[in-house]
Design an enzyme around this catalytic site. Sequence first.
Site, PDB file in Angstrom:
ATOM      1  N   ARG A 177      54.458  19.740 -16.565  1.00 20.21           N
ATOM      2  CA  ARG A 177      55.096  20.592 -15.548  1.00 20.21           C
ATOM      3  C   ARG A 177      55.825  21.725 -16.238  1.00 20.21           C
ATOM      4  NH1 ARG A 177      58.066  17.162 -11.201  1.00 20.21           N
ATOM      5  NH2 ARG A 177      55.910  16.562 -10.891  1.00 20.21           N
ATOM      6  N   LEU A 228       0.842  -1.203   0.000  1.00 15.31           N
ATOM      7  CA  LEU A 228       0.000   0.000   0.000  1.00 15.31           C
ATOM      8  C   LEU A 228       0.878   1.253   0.000  1.00 15.31           C
ATOM      9  CD1 LEU A 228      -2.704  -1.066   2.617  1.00 15.31           C
ATOM     10  CD2 LEU A 228      -2.503  -1.653   0.199  1.00 15.31           C
ATOM     11  N   TYR A 232      33.178  13.799 -15.296  1.00 13.37           N
ATOM     12  CA  TYR A 232      31.922  14.398 -15.744  1.00 13.37           C
ATOM     13  C   TYR A 232      32.163  15.587 -16.671  1.00 13.37           C
ATOM     14  CZ  TYR A 232      27.249  16.471 -15.456  1.00 13.37           C
ATOM     15  OH  TYR A 232      26.015  16.982 -15.751  1.00 13.37           O
ATOM     16  N   GLY A 252      -1.230   6.592  -0.058  1.00 19.97           N
ATOM     17  CA  GLY A 252      -1.543   7.657   0.909  1.00 19.97           C
ATOM     18  C   GLY A 252      -0.760   8.934   0.642  1.00 19.97           C
ATOM     19  N   THR A 263      -7.533   1.843   3.583  1.00 19.17           N
ATOM     20  CA  THR A 263      -6.621   0.708   3.334  1.00 19.17           C
ATOM     21  C   THR A 263      -7.351  -0.506   2.738  1.00 19.17           C
ATOM     22  OG1 THR A 263      -6.865   0.222   5.690  1.00 19.17           O
ATOM     23  CG2 THR A 263      -4.844   1.315   5.022  1.00 19.17           C
ATOM     24  N   TYR A 288      39.211  12.016  -5.228  1.00 15.14           N
ATOM     25  CA  TYR A 288      37.915  11.607  -5.752  1.00 15.14           C
ATOM     26  C   TYR A 288      38.124  10.548  -6.828  1.00 15.14           C
ATOM     27  CZ  TYR A 288      33.641  11.379  -8.390  1.00 15.14           C
ATOM     28  OH  TYR A 288      32.532  10.896  -9.035  1.00 15.14           O
ATOM     29  N   ASN A 338      -1.762  -3.439  15.816  1.00 15.98           N
ATOM     30  CA  ASN A 338      -1.739  -4.002  14.476  1.00 15.98           C
ATOM     31  C   ASN A 338      -0.532  -3.453  13.715  1.00 15.98           C
ATOM     32  OD1 ASN A 338      -2.380  -4.905  11.897  1.00 15.98           O
ATOM     33  ND2 ASN A 338      -3.823  -3.226  11.520  1.00 15.98           N
ATOM     34  N   ARG A 387       2.368  14.648   6.490  1.00 19.60           N
ATOM     35  CA  ARG A 387       3.280  15.122   7.539  1.00 19.60           C
ATOM     36  C   ARG A 387       4.742  15.169   7.108  1.00 19.60           C
ATOM     37  NH1 ARG A 387       1.209  11.064  11.952  1.00 19.60           N
ATOM     38  NH2 ARG A 387       0.319  10.106  10.107  1.00 19.60           N
ATOM     39  N   GLU A 444      -9.321   0.934  15.508  1.00 20.81           N
ATOM     40  CA  GLU A 444      -8.424   2.055  15.205  1.00 20.81           C
ATOM     41  C   GLU A 444      -8.419   3.057  16.361  1.00 20.81           C
ATOM     42  OE1 GLU A 444      -6.361   2.344  12.300  1.00 20.81           O
ATOM     43  OE2 GLU A 444      -6.961   0.280  12.627  1.00 20.81           O
TER      44      GLU A 444
HETATM   45  C1  UD1 Z   1      -3.013   1.396   9.574  1.00 18.99           C
HETATM   46  C2  UD1 Z   1      -3.981   0.411  10.212  1.00 18.99           C
HETATM   47  C3  UD1 Z   1      -3.676   0.328  11.705  1.00 18.99           C
HETATM   48  C4  UD1 Z   1      -2.223  -0.101  11.899  1.00 18.99           C
HETATM   49  C5  UD1 Z   1      -1.273   0.822  11.149  1.00 18.99           C
HETATM   50  C6  UD1 Z   1       0.127   0.247  11.169  1.00 18.99           C
HETATM   51  C7  UD1 Z   1      -6.055   0.567   8.942  1.00 18.99           C
HETATM   52  C8  UD1 Z   1      -7.453   1.071   8.920  1.00 18.99           C
HETATM   53  N1  UD1 Z   1      -5.346   0.860  10.019  1.00 18.99           N
HETATM   54  O1  UD1 Z   1      -3.267   2.666  10.142  1.00 18.99           O
HETATM   55  O2  UD1 Z   1      -4.538  -0.624  12.334  1.00 18.99           O
HETATM   56  O3  UD1 Z   1      -1.914  -0.113  13.277  1.00 18.99           O
HETATM   57  O4  UD1 Z   1      -1.668   0.944   9.762  1.00 18.99           O
HETATM   58  O5  UD1 Z   1       1.047   1.137  10.613  1.00 18.99           O
HETATM   59  O6  UD1 Z   1      -5.662  -0.131   8.037  1.00 18.99           O
HETATM   60  N2  UD1 Z   1      -3.081   3.765   2.002  1.00 18.99           N
HETATM   61  C9  UD1 Z   1      -3.479   3.590   0.682  1.00 18.99           C
HETATM   62  N3  UD1 Z   1      -4.728   3.990   0.327  1.00 18.99           N
HETATM   63  C10 UD1 Z   1      -5.604   4.538   1.211  1.00 18.99           C
HETATM   64  C11 UD1 Z   1      -5.181   4.707   2.542  1.00 18.99           C
HETATM   65  C12 UD1 Z   1      -3.914   4.313   2.909  1.00 18.99           C
HETATM   66  O7  UD1 Z   1      -2.741   3.079  -0.149  1.00 18.99           O
HETATM   67  O8  UD1 Z   1      -6.712   4.868   0.791  1.00 18.99           O
HETATM   68  C13 UD1 Z   1      -1.738   3.315   2.382  1.00 18.99           C
HETATM   69  C14 UD1 Z   1      -0.856   4.415   2.943  1.00 18.99           C
HETATM   70  O9  UD1 Z   1      -0.103   5.028   1.899  1.00 18.99           O
HETATM   71  C15 UD1 Z   1       0.039   3.659   3.898  1.00 18.99           C
HETATM   72  C16 UD1 Z   1      -0.825   2.483   4.352  1.00 18.99           C
HETATM   73  O10 UD1 Z   1      -1.869   2.382   3.420  1.00 18.99           O
HETATM   74  O11 UD1 Z   1       1.189   3.125   3.260  1.00 18.99           O
HETATM   75  C17 UD1 Z   1      -1.402   2.695   5.755  1.00 18.99           C
HETATM   76  O12 UD1 Z   1      -2.217   3.835   5.730  1.00 18.99           O
HETATM   77  P1  UD1 Z   1      -2.237   4.866   6.918  1.00 18.99           P
HETATM   78  O13 UD1 Z   1      -3.224   5.915   6.636  1.00 18.99           O
HETATM   79  O14 UD1 Z   1      -0.861   5.246   7.272  1.00 18.99           O
HETATM   80  O15 UD1 Z   1      -2.849   3.909   8.057  1.00 18.99           O
HETATM   81  P2  UD1 Z   1      -2.650   4.084   9.591  1.00 18.99           P
HETATM   82  O16 UD1 Z   1      -3.548   5.165  10.068  1.00 18.99           O
HETATM   83  O17 UD1 Z   1      -1.223   4.168   9.921  1.00 18.99           O
END
Ligand code: UD1
Length: 425
Positions: free
Chosen positions: A410, A8, A355, A11, A80, A334, A171, A15, A156
């Site tokens: 030289r 995944l 280069y 996101g 997720t 270098y 988790n 931050r 959550e």
């Molecule tokens: C998630 C878990 C949480 C766990 C934590 C661990 C869920 C609902 N919660 O929370 O239980 O403890 O990870 O780190 O799954 N992402 C997508 N598409 C989306 C949303 C997120 O690809 O629509 C990806 C984000 O880029 C990231 C990952 O999923 O890589 C996790 O998403 P994030 O929003 O960070 O979840 P957490 O709130 O950390």
Amino acid sequence: MDIKAIVLAAGKGTRMKSETPKVLHEIYGKTLLGYVLDSVNGITNENFVIVGHHAQEVEKFVEKNYANTRSVLQSPQLGTGHAVSMAAPMLENYEGLVLVLCGDTPLITAETLQKFIDFHKSSNSDLTLMSTIFDDPTNYGRIIRNPDNSVKCIVEEKDATDEQKSIKEVNAGIYCLDWKKVKNAFSQLTSNNAQGEYYLTDIIEWGKKNSLSVNAFILEDNEEIYGINSRLNLAQAFKYMTKRVLTKLMLNGVTITDPESTWISPDTEIGQDTVIFPSTYIEGRNKIGRNCKIGPCAHLRGDVEIADNVKIGNFVEVKKAKIDSNTNVGHLSYIGDSELGAHVNIGAGTITANYDPLSKTKSKTWLKNHVKVGSNSVLVAPVTVEEGANLGAGTIVTKNIPAWSLALTRSPLKIFSDWVKAKLS
Ligand code: UD1
Ligand code: MG
């Protein structure tokens, strides 16, 4: 059994406050996503990366570096669970295991993932989640267990009661799914929660309701699932990774004189009895032989291959270079895009000028066995110095030098006797 991974990475990474997508931020010159894909690659035969924010950049990275991995677009990003469902059309008739993990946890190791899968298999599980214990579990989903200790569900942080928030088992965000049995969950998830998202975590309850075997694998070393959300996390992950690498090297017989001021990438191999002196920074993929001395204050920038008994001294930068045994690059030099033979000696302040900023091309320097380069020389690449040739101090090498010859650029040294005295009188 066939194993595929879904990573995944759609996101936003708000931050990080960055124009670069979060998963393409780097540690030791390698992206966060690269670490995760390298860890799964020994285990899986095909991977899907779910992309969304900055999708094109992430797609490009995946395409360029991972032949067995496809990007799948998730737009909009609805959580997720929704993210995993994006890969479902590609897995319609698939009957193996699916490993789900996040692209922003670069510290996860292949060993742990293998143990996780072995646990999934040996416990006859249909759906296994990875959990771990944190003294401060803030922001993670909490693992809720039944009185018989079996996993009930994940709650959550934003949906948790105060009592649930006190639970320290969280988790990790890594799952192993028997795809045939779990895939139907994804069309049945709802977004009825505090964040209005389709939570992947809800598949636990769904599995229980549908009489699947649901189990948790408890990860002992919680550092492995350390997630990157901010630059502070990035710096911390860098520290964790460095400590892990240095510990392993020292246990394998490498002397690190001061681990507090030494930085070595996880993709660097170092042979026994090599000594790494303080303030040395090594990034990317490298191989260093036995009995070498590196540093203090050396900078290896990747694609560096060093044989045995080589000395790389202080303020020496090396990039994309092959250096054969018993060669010394002692000071302030270098060496880039170069091949150095055995028993070569490089005087202080030597530069391989690799280069050309006008054509934006890089060229190679070859220094054959027993070549001696005088201090402050410049090798204007492409150029070859054949075996045994000597270059006088300050030589600017713009053409190939034949074997066993002496080359000098030289202008004659002029001496004006008593010149200073005359000035002063
Ligand atoms: C998630 C878990 C949480 C766990 C934590 C661990 C869920 C609902 N919660 O929370 O239980 O403890 O990870 O780190 O799954 N992402 C997508 N598409 C989306 C949303 C997120 O690809 O629509 C990806 C984000 O880029 C990231 C990952 O999923 O890589 C996790 O998403 P994030 O929003 O960070 O979840 P957490 O709130 O950390
Ligand atoms: Mg979230």
